[in-house]
Motif scaffolding. Structure first.
Motif, PDB file in Angstrom:
ATOM      1  N   UNK A 184       0.864  -1.181   0.000  1.00  0.00           N
ATOM      2  CA  UNK A 184       0.000   0.000   0.000  1.00  0.00           C
ATOM      3  C   UNK A 184       0.898   1.227   0.000  1.00  0.00           C
ATOM      4  N   UNK A 185       0.573   2.186  -0.869  1.00  0.00           N
ATOM      5  CA  UNK A 185       1.323   3.433  -0.970  1.00  0.00           C
ATOM      6  C   UNK A 185       0.536   4.525  -0.264  1.00  0.00           C
ATOM      7  N   UNK A 186       1.197   5.241   0.623  1.00  0.00           N
ATOM      8  CA  UNK A 186       0.543   6.332   1.362  1.00  0.00           C
ATOM      9  C   UNK A 186       1.365   7.604   1.195  1.00  0.00           C
ATOM     10  N   UNK A 187       0.692   8.683   0.778  1.00  0.00           N
ATOM     11  CA  UNK A 187       1.331   9.992   0.711  1.00  0.00           C
ATOM     12  C   UNK A 187       1.414  10.530   2.135  1.00  0.00           C
ATOM     13  N   UNK A 188       2.546  11.105   2.506  1.00  0.00           N
ATOM     14  CA  UNK A 188       2.749  11.596   3.873  1.00  0.00           C
ATOM     15  C   UNK A 188       2.585  13.109   3.966  1.00  0.00           C
ATOM     16  N   UNK A 189       1.597  13.659   3.251  1.00  0.00           N
ATOM     17  CA  UNK A 189       1.366  15.101   3.290  1.00  0.00           C
ATOM     18  C   UNK A 189       2.421  15.869   2.525  1.00  0.00           C
ATOM     19  N   UNK A 240       1.299  12.895  -4.468  1.00  0.00           N
ATOM     20  CA  UNK A 240       1.624  11.613  -5.069  1.00  0.00           C
ATOM     21  C   UNK A 240       0.451  11.212  -5.947  1.00  0.00           C
ATOM     22  N   UNK A 241       0.759  10.740  -7.157  1.00  0.00           N
ATOM     23  CA  UNK A 241      -0.287  10.315  -8.095  1.00  0.00           C
ATOM     24  C   UNK A 241      -0.027   8.867  -8.492  1.00  0.00           C
ATOM     25  N   UNK A 242      -1.116   8.104  -8.613  1.00  0.00           N
ATOM     26  CA  UNK A 242      -1.033   6.743  -9.125  1.00  0.00           C
ATOM     27  C   UNK A 242      -1.943   6.677 -10.339  1.00  0.00           C
ATOM     28  N   UNK A 251      -3.987   9.823 -10.995  1.00  0.00           N
ATOM     29  CA  UNK A 251      -4.955  10.270  -9.994  1.00  0.00           C
ATOM     30  C   UNK A 251      -4.241  10.595  -8.679  1.00  0.00           C
ATOM     31  N   UNK A 252      -4.536  11.752  -8.071  1.00  0.00           N
ATOM     32  CA  UNK A 252      -3.931  12.054  -6.765  1.00  0.00           C
ATOM     33  C   UNK A 252      -4.445  11.079  -5.706  1.00  0.00           C
ATOM     34  N   UNK A 253      -3.557  10.661  -4.828  1.00  0.00           N
ATOM     35  CA  UNK A 253      -3.929   9.670  -3.805  1.00  0.00           C
ATOM     36  C   UNK A 253      -3.473  10.124  -2.428  1.00  0.00           C
ATOM     37  N   UNK A 264       3.436   5.576 -10.939  1.00  0.00           N
ATOM     38  CA  UNK A 264       3.410   6.439  -9.760  1.00  0.00           C
ATOM     39  C   UNK A 264       4.194   7.692 -10.088  1.00  0.00           C
ATOM     40  N   UNK A 265       3.734   8.810  -9.548  1.00  0.00           N
ATOM     41  CA  UNK A 265       4.453  10.068  -9.735  1.00  0.00           C
ATOM     42  C   UNK A 265       4.615  10.732  -8.370  1.00  0.00           C
ATOM     43  N   UNK A 266       5.871  10.896  -7.947  1.00  0.00           N
ATOM     44  CA  UNK A 266       6.223  11.599  -6.718  1.00  0.00           C
ATOM     45  C   UNK A 266       6.693  12.987  -7.122  1.00  0.00           C
ATOM     46  N   UNK A 267       5.862  14.015  -6.951  1.00  0.00           N
ATOM     47  CA  UNK A 267       6.216  15.349  -7.436  1.00  0.00           C
ATOM     48  C   UNK A 267       6.339  15.301  -8.948  1.00  0.00           C
TER      49      UNK A 267
END
Length: 168
Positions: free
Chosen positions: A54-59, A64-66, A69-71, A82-85
């Protein structure tokens, strides 16, 4: 073995996922360090739940997009993009399962806001809150009386020092 393949500029790095909890971000304390200014120090984390990660964005600042879609939290599937920034990554397994089709990521153009206004529920985020001075008439009267008394005392001292001693 599951992998997270991260592409930063022209460099692609495959990270094998073996730990229960895997923090990702720009900070060197993360198990997967992504050296890009659009990635937060502690951007996201991968957590093994049962058989799935499970991927969780930490604020994070840039999110973070998967699959476009923003998640905030999502269970990853093989082939997820996945896109980090501004950094792209892909989650995949070597188990031979076919990846599901993913949408093509479009570049989002950023532009400055046309109108800027303070939100109605805006609060000062400073750790040092501004003090509100309340007027206290009694305190002001005490300070005024003390100031007058000090001035009277200083005036009497000056007069005494300027007096000539009597002649004998």
């Amino acid at each position: 073995m599951r992998k997270l393949i991260v592409t930063t500029g022209s460099v692609t790095i495959a990270h094998e996922l073996a730990d229960q909890l895997i923090p990702l971000g720009r900070s060197p304390e993360n198990l997967i360090q992504i050296d890009d200014p659009s990635v937060s120090g502690r951007h996201a984390q991968l957590e093994l739940v049962g058989e799935d990660y499970h991927l969780q964005d930490l604020g994070s600042t840039n999110g973070t997009r998967v699959n476009g879609q923003p998640i905030t939290t999502v269970a990853l599937r093989p082939g997820d993009r996945i896109r980090f920034g501004k950094v792209d990554a892909c989650f995949e397994c070597e188990s031979g399962t076919a990846a599901h089709p993913v949408p093509v990521l479009a570049e989002v153009a950023a532009r400055p806001a046309e109108v800027s206004a303070k939100p109605a529920d805006f609060a000062n985020a400073s750790p040092f809150p501004r003090r509100k001075m309340q007027r206290d008439p009694l305190r002001a009267a005490i300070f005024a009386a003390a100031a007058i008394a000090i001035l009277a005392f200083l005036g009497s001292m000056i007069v005494l020092l300027q007096m000539q001693p009597p002649a004998l």
